[in-house]
Design a protein around this motif. Structure first.
Motif, PDB file in Angstrom:
ATOM      1  N   LEU A  29      -3.961   6.359  -7.902  1.00 45.64           N
ATOM      2  CA  LEU A  29      -4.766   5.961  -6.737  1.00 45.64           C
ATOM      3  C   LEU A  29      -4.059   4.882  -5.920  1.00 45.64           C
ATOM      4  O   LEU A  29      -4.107   4.889  -4.688  1.00 45.64           O
ATOM      5  CB  LEU A  29      -6.144   5.478  -7.198  1.00 45.64           C
ATOM      6  CG  LEU A  29      -7.107   6.556  -7.715  1.00 45.64           C
ATOM      7  CD1 LEU A  29      -8.377   5.924  -8.262  1.00 45.64           C
ATOM      8  CD2 LEU A  29      -7.429   7.557  -6.609  1.00 45.64           C
ATOM      9  N   MET A  30      -3.422   3.946  -6.600  1.00 46.10           N
ATOM     10  CA  MET A  30      -2.692   2.908  -5.878  1.00 46.10           C
ATOM     11  C   MET A  30      -1.500   3.486  -5.131  1.00 46.10           C
ATOM     12  O   MET A  30      -1.188   3.059  -4.016  1.00 46.10           O
ATOM     13  CB  MET A  30      -2.229   1.810  -6.840  1.00 46.10           C
ATOM     14  CG  MET A  30      -3.338   0.870  -7.291  1.00 46.10           C
ATOM     15  SD  MET A  30      -2.712  -0.602  -8.109  1.00 46.10           S
ATOM     16  CE  MET A  30      -1.820   0.108  -9.479  1.00 46.10           C
ATOM     17  N   LYS A  31      -0.822   4.460  -5.718  1.00 44.18           N
ATOM     18  CA  LYS A  31       0.316   5.079  -5.039  1.00 44.18           C
ATOM     19  C   LYS A  31      -0.127   5.860  -3.817  1.00 44.18           C
ATOM     20  O   LYS A  31       0.582   5.929  -2.809  1.00 44.18           O
ATOM     21  CB  LYS A  31       1.071   5.992  -5.999  1.00 44.18           C
ATOM     22  CG  LYS A  31       1.803   5.253  -7.111  1.00 44.18           C
ATOM     23  CD  LYS A  31       2.552   6.212  -8.017  1.00 44.18           C
ATOM     24  CE  LYS A  31       3.288   5.459  -9.117  1.00 44.18           C
ATOM     25  NZ  LYS A  31       4.025   6.381 -10.026  1.00 44.18           N
ATOM     26  N   ASP A  32      -1.315   6.443  -3.871  1.00 43.28           N
ATOM     27  CA  ASP A  32      -1.821   7.216  -2.748  1.00 43.28           C
ATOM     28  C   ASP A  32      -2.468   6.343  -1.674  1.00 43.28           C
ATOM     29  O   ASP A  32      -2.736   6.836  -0.574  1.00 43.28           O
ATOM     30  CB  ASP A  32      -2.853   8.243  -3.246  1.00 43.28           C
ATOM     31  CG  ASP A  32      -2.231   9.274  -4.179  1.00 43.28           C
ATOM     32  OD1 ASP A  32      -0.996   9.451  -4.112  1.00 43.28           O
ATOM     33  OD2 ASP A  32      -2.977   9.872  -4.992  1.00 43.28           O
ATOM     34  N   ASP A  33      -2.718   5.078  -1.976  1.00 44.67           N
ATOM     35  CA  ASP A  33      -3.359   4.174  -1.018  1.00 44.67           C
ATOM     36  C   ASP A  33      -2.372   3.853   0.105  1.00 44.67           C
ATOM     37  O   ASP A  33      -1.265   3.363  -0.153  1.00 44.67           O
ATOM     38  CB  ASP A  33      -3.786   2.883  -1.724  1.00 44.67           C
ATOM     39  CG  ASP A  33      -4.665   2.013  -0.839  1.00 44.67           C
ATOM     40  OD1 ASP A  33      -4.690   2.241   0.397  1.00 44.67           O
ATOM     41  OD2 ASP A  33      -5.305   1.087  -1.358  1.00 44.67           O
ATOM     42  N   PRO A  34      -2.698   4.137   1.358  1.00 48.28           N
ATOM     43  CA  PRO A  34      -1.745   3.895   2.455  1.00 48.28           C
ATOM     44  C   PRO A  34      -1.481   2.408   2.713  1.00 48.28           C
ATOM     45  O   PRO A  34      -0.523   2.073   3.416  1.00 48.28           O
ATOM     46  CB  PRO A  34      -2.428   4.543   3.665  1.00 48.28           C
ATOM     47  CG  PRO A  34      -3.884   4.550   3.328  1.00 48.28           C
ATOM     48  CD  PRO A  34      -3.960   4.737   1.840  1.00 48.28           C
ATOM     49  N   MET A  44       0.007  -7.681  -4.317  1.00 46.62           N
ATOM     50  CA  MET A  44      -1.193  -7.813  -3.494  1.00 46.62           C
ATOM     51  C   MET A  44      -0.906  -7.670  -2.007  1.00 46.62           C
ATOM     52  O   MET A  44      -1.758  -7.242  -1.241  1.00 46.62           O
ATOM     53  CB  MET A  44      -1.866  -9.167  -3.746  1.00 46.62           C
ATOM     54  CG  MET A  44      -2.465  -9.304  -5.136  1.00 46.62           C
ATOM     55  SD  MET A  44      -3.295 -10.871  -5.356  1.00 46.62           S
ATOM     56  CE  MET A  44      -4.575 -10.776  -4.115  1.00 46.62           C
ATOM     57  N   LEU A  45       0.318  -8.019  -1.589  1.00 48.18           N
ATOM     58  CA  LEU A  45       0.637  -8.032  -0.167  1.00 48.18           C
ATOM     59  C   LEU A  45       1.029  -6.644   0.304  1.00 48.18           C
ATOM     60  O   LEU A  45       1.902  -5.983  -0.275  1.00 48.18           O
ATOM     61  CB  LEU A  45       1.777  -9.016   0.111  1.00 48.18           C
ATOM     62  CG  LEU A  45       1.974  -9.438   1.559  1.00 48.18           C
ATOM     63  CD1 LEU A  45       0.733 -10.149   2.072  1.00 48.18           C
ATOM     64  CD2 LEU A  45       3.179 -10.330   1.695  1.00 48.18           C
ATOM     65  N   GLY A  46       0.376  -6.173   1.372  1.00 51.75           N
ATOM     66  CA  GLY A  46       0.674  -4.860   1.920  1.00 51.75           C
ATOM     67  C   GLY A  46       1.469  -4.940   3.205  1.00 51.75           C
ATOM     68  O   GLY A  46       1.833  -6.022   3.672  1.00 51.75           O
ATOM     69  N   GLU A  47       1.729  -3.779   3.801  1.00 49.48           N
ATOM     70  CA  GLU A  47       2.506  -3.702   5.032  1.00 49.48           C
ATOM     71  C   GLU A  47       1.634  -3.619   6.271  1.00 49.48           C
ATOM     72  O   GLU A  47       2.139  -3.697   7.387  1.00 49.48           O
ATOM     73  CB  GLU A  47       3.428  -2.484   4.982  1.00 49.48           C
ATOM     74  CG  GLU A  47       4.500  -2.577   3.911  1.00 49.48           C
ATOM     75  CD  GLU A  47       5.386  -1.342   3.889  1.00 49.48           C
ATOM     76  OE1 GLU A  47       6.604  -1.494   3.731  1.00 49.48           O
ATOM     77  OE2 GLU A  47       4.844  -0.230   4.052  1.00 49.48           O
ATOM     78  N   MET A  48       0.333  -3.446   6.107  1.00 48.62           N
ATOM     79  CA  MET A  48      -0.557  -3.294   7.254  1.00 48.62           C
ATOM     80  C   MET A  48      -1.072  -4.640   7.736  1.00 48.62           C
ATOM     81  O   MET A  48      -1.076  -5.635   6.990  1.00 48.62           O
ATOM     82  CB  MET A  48      -1.740  -2.398   6.873  1.00 48.62           C
ATOM     83  CG  MET A  48      -1.365  -0.943   6.650  1.00 48.62           C
ATOM     84  SD  MET A  48      -2.820   0.080   6.429  1.00 48.62           S
ATOM     85  CE  MET A  48      -2.071   1.699   6.391  1.00 48.62           C
ATOM     86  N   LEU A  49      -1.489  -4.653   8.994  1.00 54.36           N
ATOM     87  CA  LEU A  49      -2.072  -5.849   9.598  1.00 54.36           C
ATOM     88  C   LEU A  49      -3.571  -5.653   9.755  1.00 54.36           C
ATOM     89  O   LEU A  49      -4.044  -4.552  10.042  1.00 54.36           O
ATOM     90  CB  LEU A  49      -1.431  -6.130  10.957  1.00 54.36           C
ATOM     91  CG  LEU A  49       0.075  -6.412  10.970  1.00 54.36           C
ATOM     92  CD1 LEU A  49       0.556  -6.580  12.392  1.00 54.36           C
ATOM     93  CD2 LEU A  49       0.403  -7.639  10.141  1.00 54.36           C
TER      94      LEU A  49
END
Length: 402
Positions: A29-34, A44-49
């Motif tokens: 599920l984490m791998k599929d999360d965009p 915890m840090l993602g690439e989205m704003l």
């Protein structure tokens, strides 16, 4: 609403071992999360704003930006709409409206938009006062206000220390002041320190001591990355030297003098810029009394029981009184003066100086202090004592030759 930059999206990773009941379900599920970073899903840090969800913190020196919208919720056309935005601080009230002209009319379901900007220069409570006045179709004048309160916090803690130094060069004696500025990041996010400089007063020239020369290139002593983490402190060092026209005048730089002010520029998160200037920094100049004795030349290393020469400068710091000086030389346990003690130096006029060549030797090895000079003003029968003027390293002649 307040206009701020977006923030990086943060997620909460939920995972488990393959032998647990969910098996590899959570990891998949984490791998599929965009919103996750591929290959680093557990971070915890993602690439989205994400757009700001609350007002956030506003710090001293930053620019406060706000979007103001006045919407006509009725089914009638209103006229002569005047929107006014004021910022109330503890000491003043500022008008932030871009235009003071009234809008002729506002139709139903239409709005008047305005964006205001203000560089925050005070800490404490601020109140944004938005006032709207308009005229209805029946000619009735209406008026209402809304208040938005927020706190301005202190982003940096700045402490300064002064070090008075009389630095001797080969030929001249110069008075230098070293300023150490301790800057601490007291926010909850890292800062990029873009510039920390000292703007000196008219009496001083400044040299920054925060870089080193490596292979002909100047590099910061803090490394290539000038980030200041939360609650971290960094020391900046500056050397201030009196300008020639002030250094030559005895007694001009004394008492409380203005050194200059610090100019600090930083950036946070996605490039929000902040700037602070301290008030004028002051320091207490060392008092030399009526007569000042300083060393012009002295060797660093001398041979044991061999004479060596020094050059002294005697300055009459008084602006009114002429002195008639007598020089006395008192031997110590390790330093012995060569020459006649009690000799007349003659008259020394106000704000003038004389140079004096003296010879002495040391009978003890090691780092020895030059002491034992006495100056007596025969007019006032006042004696000025000068001990621990400087230090010399005394070595055996055999060691120095080898």
């Amino acid at each position: 609403m307040r206009l701020t930059k977006p923030t990086l999206f943060t997620n909460i990773p939920v995972t488990c071992e393959e032998r647990d009941l969910p098996g590899n379900l959570f990891n998949q599920l984490m791998k599929d999360d965009p919103s996750t970073v591929k290959g680093a899903e557990t971070l915890m840090l993602g690439e989205m704003l994400t757009l700001p969800q609350n007002f956030g913190n506003i710090f001293l020196g930053e620019t406060f930006s706000s979007y103001i919208s006045v919407h006509n919720d009725s089914n009638q056309v209103v006229k002569d709409i005047l929107v006014k935005a004021d910022l109330q601080t503890s000491s003043q009230r500022l008008n932030l409206s871009a235009s003071s002209a009234a809008v002729a009319e506002l139709k139903p379901d239409c709005c008047i938009d305005d964006v205001i900007h203000h560089e925050v220069k005070e800490i404490g409570t601020h109140i944004l006062v938005c006032a709207v006045s308009y005229t209805t179709q029946t000619g009735e004048k209406m008026y209402f206000r809304k208040f938005f309160k927020f706190q301005v916090l202190k982003p940096l803690d700045v402490k300064t220390k002064f070090y008075n130094a009389e630095v001797r060069t080969v030929c001249i004696q110069t008075d230098e002041v070293f300023l150490e500025a301790q800057i601490q990041n007291i926010t909850t996010s890292p800062m990029f320190m873009e510039k920390v400089s000292l703007e000196p007063s008219m009496m001083y020239n400044v040299a920054e001591l925060n870089t080193v020369d490596t292979a002909g290139e100047s590099e910061s002593t803090f490394g290539a990355r000038t980030y200041l983490q939360p609650m971290d402190t960094r020391q900046y060092l500056y050397c201030l030297k009196p300008k020639q026209e002030f250094a030559e005048k005895a007694g001009v730089i004394k008492g409380v003098t203005v050194i200059g002010k610090l100019d600090i520029v930083w950036k946070t998160n996605l490039g929000e810029r902040g700037r602070l200037q301290t008030s004028q920094l002051q320091r207490m100049a060392p008092g030399y009394g009526d007569v000042r004795l300083s060393l012009e030349t002295i060797p660093d290393t001398v041979n044991l029981e061999e004479p060596f020469d020094i050059t002294c400068k005697i300055t009459n710091c008084s602006s009114e009184r002429t002195m008639d000086l007598v020089l006395e030389m008192c031997n110590t346990n390790s330093i012995h003066w060569c020459g006649v003690s009690g000799r007349q130096l003659g008259k020394l006029y106000p704000s003038s100086s004389l140079h004096l060549a003296l010879t002495l030797l040391s009978s003890v090895q090691g780092l020895q202090s030059v002491s034992g000079l006495r100056l007596t003003d025969t007019f006032l029968k006042r004696t000025y004592e000068y001990d621990d003027i400087a230090q010399v390293c005394v070595v055996s002649s055999e060691i120095k030759q080898s």
